[in-house]
Design a protein around this motif. Sequence first.
Motif, PDB file in Angstrom:
ATOM      1  N   LEU A   1       0.802  -1.217   0.000  1.00 22.03           N
ATOM      2  CA  LEU A   1       0.000   0.000   0.000  1.00 22.03           C
ATOM      3  C   LEU A   1       0.839   1.273   0.000  1.00 22.03           C
ATOM      4  O   LEU A   1       0.511   2.239  -0.698  1.00 22.03           O
ATOM      5  CB  LEU A   1      -0.923  -0.024   1.225  1.00 22.03           C
ATOM      6  N   GLU A   2       1.932   1.274   0.758  1.00 20.59           N
ATOM      7  CA  GLU A   2       2.728   2.506   0.898  1.00 20.59           C
ATOM      8  C   GLU A   2       3.294   2.937  -0.452  1.00 20.59           C
ATOM      9  O   GLU A   2       3.440   4.135  -0.722  1.00 20.59           O
ATOM     10  CB  GLU A   2       3.827   2.344   1.968  1.00 20.59           C
ATOM     11  N   ARG A   3       3.613   1.977  -1.307  1.00 18.56           N
ATOM     12  CA  ARG A   3       4.132   2.304  -2.633  1.00 18.56           C
ATOM     13  C   ARG A   3       3.036   2.938  -3.494  1.00 18.56           C
ATOM     14  O   ARG A   3       3.260   3.923  -4.203  1.00 18.56           O
ATOM     15  CB  ARG A   3       4.647   1.033  -3.359  1.00 18.56           C
ATOM     16  N   PHE A   4       1.833   2.388  -3.437  1.00 22.85           N
ATOM     17  CA  PHE A   4       0.716   2.935  -4.222  1.00 22.85           C
ATOM     18  C   PHE A   4       0.396   4.355  -3.770  1.00 22.85           C
ATOM     19  O   PHE A   4       0.196   5.262  -4.580  1.00 22.85           O
ATOM     20  CB  PHE A   4      -0.524   2.041  -4.094  1.00 22.85           C
ATOM     21  N   ILE A   5       0.366   4.534  -2.457  1.00 21.23           N
ATOM     22  CA  ILE A   5       0.034   5.841  -1.883  1.00 21.23           C
ATOM     23  C   ILE A   5       1.050   6.906  -2.302  1.00 21.23           C
ATOM     24  O   ILE A   5       0.700   8.066  -2.573  1.00 21.23           O
ATOM     25  CB  ILE A   5      -0.059   5.710  -0.343  1.00 21.23           C
ATOM     26  N   ALA A   6       2.308   6.509  -2.364  1.00 22.18           N
ATOM     27  CA  ALA A   6       3.366   7.465  -2.725  1.00 22.18           C
ATOM     28  C   ALA A   6       3.209   7.968  -4.161  1.00 22.18           C
ATOM     29  O   ALA A   6       3.622   9.079  -4.491  1.00 22.18           O
ATOM     30  CB  ALA A   6       4.735   6.805  -2.540  1.00 22.18           C
ATOM     31  N   ASP A   7       2.591   7.168  -5.005  1.00 20.31           N
ATOM     32  CA  ASP A   7       2.516   7.489  -6.437  1.00 20.31           C
ATOM     33  C   ASP A   7       1.187   8.099  -6.884  1.00 20.31           C
ATOM     34  O   ASP A   7       1.054   8.490  -8.043  1.00 20.31           O
ATOM     35  CB  ASP A   7       2.726   6.206  -7.272  1.00 20.31           C
ATOM     36  N   HIS A   8       0.173   8.115  -6.015  1.00 20.44           N
ATOM     37  CA  HIS A   8      -1.168   8.514  -6.464  1.00 20.44           C
ATOM     38  C   HIS A   8      -1.839   9.507  -5.523  1.00 20.44           C
ATOM     39  O   HIS A   8      -1.626   9.478  -4.320  1.00 20.44           O
ATOM     40  CB  HIS A   8      -2.075   7.274  -6.574  1.00 20.44           C
ATOM     41  N   THR A   9      -2.673  10.360  -6.110  1.00 18.74           N
ATOM     42  CA  THR A   9      -3.634  11.143  -5.335  1.00 18.74           C
ATOM     43  C   THR A   9      -4.929  10.349  -5.355  1.00 18.74           C
ATOM     44  O   THR A   9      -5.490  10.099  -6.429  1.00 18.74           O
ATOM     45  CB  THR A   9      -3.857  12.525  -5.986  1.00 18.74           C
ATOM     46  N   PHE A  10      -5.375   9.943  -4.189  1.00 15.05           N
ATOM     47  CA  PHE A  10      -6.423   8.920  -4.176  1.00 15.05           C
ATOM     48  C   PHE A  10      -7.544   9.242  -3.182  1.00 15.05           C
ATOM     49  O   PHE A  10      -7.385  10.063  -2.276  1.00 15.05           O
ATOM     50  CB  PHE A  10      -5.812   7.556  -3.813  1.00 15.05           C
ATOM     51  N   GLY A  11      -8.639   8.546  -3.345  1.00 17.86           N
ATOM     52  CA  GLY A  11      -9.720   8.527  -2.375  1.00 17.86           C
ATOM     53  C   GLY A  11      -9.883   7.107  -1.860  1.00 17.86           C
ATOM     54  O   GLY A  11      -9.489   6.147  -2.529  1.00 17.86           O
TER      55      GLY A  11
END
Lengths: 192, 192
Positions: B113-123
Amino acid sequence: MTSFAIIGHLARTEGDFSLNDLPGSGGRMDVLCRCVNAALFLSHDLRRDTDCYLIMCGKPASPKTVRFSGNAIRLLSPDERSAGALIKKALTIPAGSEFRDAAKGVSVRKGGLERFIADHTFGVLDEKGSDIRSAETLPAAFILSDHLNFNEDEELLMKQSPRYSVGPACLHADHTITVLHNELDRRRCGWK
Amino acid sequence: MTSFAIIGHLARTEGDFSLNDLPGSGGRMDVLCRCVNAALFLSHDLRRDTDCYLIMCGKPASPKTVRFSGNAIRLLSPDERSAGALIKKALTIPAGSEFRDAAKGVSVRKGGLERFIADHTFGVLDEKGSDIRSAETLPAAFILSDHLNFNEDEELLMKQSPRYSVGPACLHADHTITVLHNELDRRRCGWK
């Protein structure tokens, strides 16, 4: 009570298909299994007020209808194989003119679309239909097709019925059921 | 471009699970397979502008992410086994710190998850979130959980992020993706 009927144009009418090859040996039985999932599952719960009718029109027998009843179903998991195993069981018992139980909440009868139409006031899901969000009221039953278009005979049987679209994109039948449920949930709960 | 990330809390991190038992041997891999279907399939077409990230957090390895890229995917059918076979293949090759292709449109890397979060602006999709229909704008990426709730570490990583709900009923992750796509389709095409 909400009812969905999905026409499986090539769906096997005997229980001799393989759970390891639902698309091929089952005549795109995978499509119908996903429709059962979309019609009946909530997160950690089932939609007890929903029935799902699978209208099997493929080889080798004449059409049969397998009904999954949300208020009575047991032993159904969300994966395709689980619904597939129950369909297989239903198609293995002798089908009569009235629904006969094959498992708790799963029953089978002879006959196809014309039987469903005789028993329900329904709408047809059609990408050229009117937007479900704009509809003042929605019917309690809906007819959808599998991966193939409705054929001429089916169109003739349904020609007087209202047509609805769930959105601008052309979706799989199971995705369409999910969007329809969402609209019905919102209306029921007073969400816009 | 729309991206969905689904956390598979128990999802197997090696490719030794059985396609005949995705729920059991795969750690509810069936949930993730259905999310791939919901994220990428249109009727007779694919959503080329969508990526689906499966964040595998189960045994026996440390977390891995398998990415399905709509613009590059080949040989994917809508049934669970088809996505399952590609996931299996991706989990069989050695994973490095960057995405490595396992098949056309399917790649794998170490990390969760931490990798995805670092790369995206998300909801974050959450039944207590604000209604997607009322949101003035929607982000381009969304994070969902499988059949389990987000755990404390995940909640901490996402605590600053907007939360969205797709409706009054608590839905499976794949159904939630389908409803989200419908809302995004409508906005893109000027449907209300």
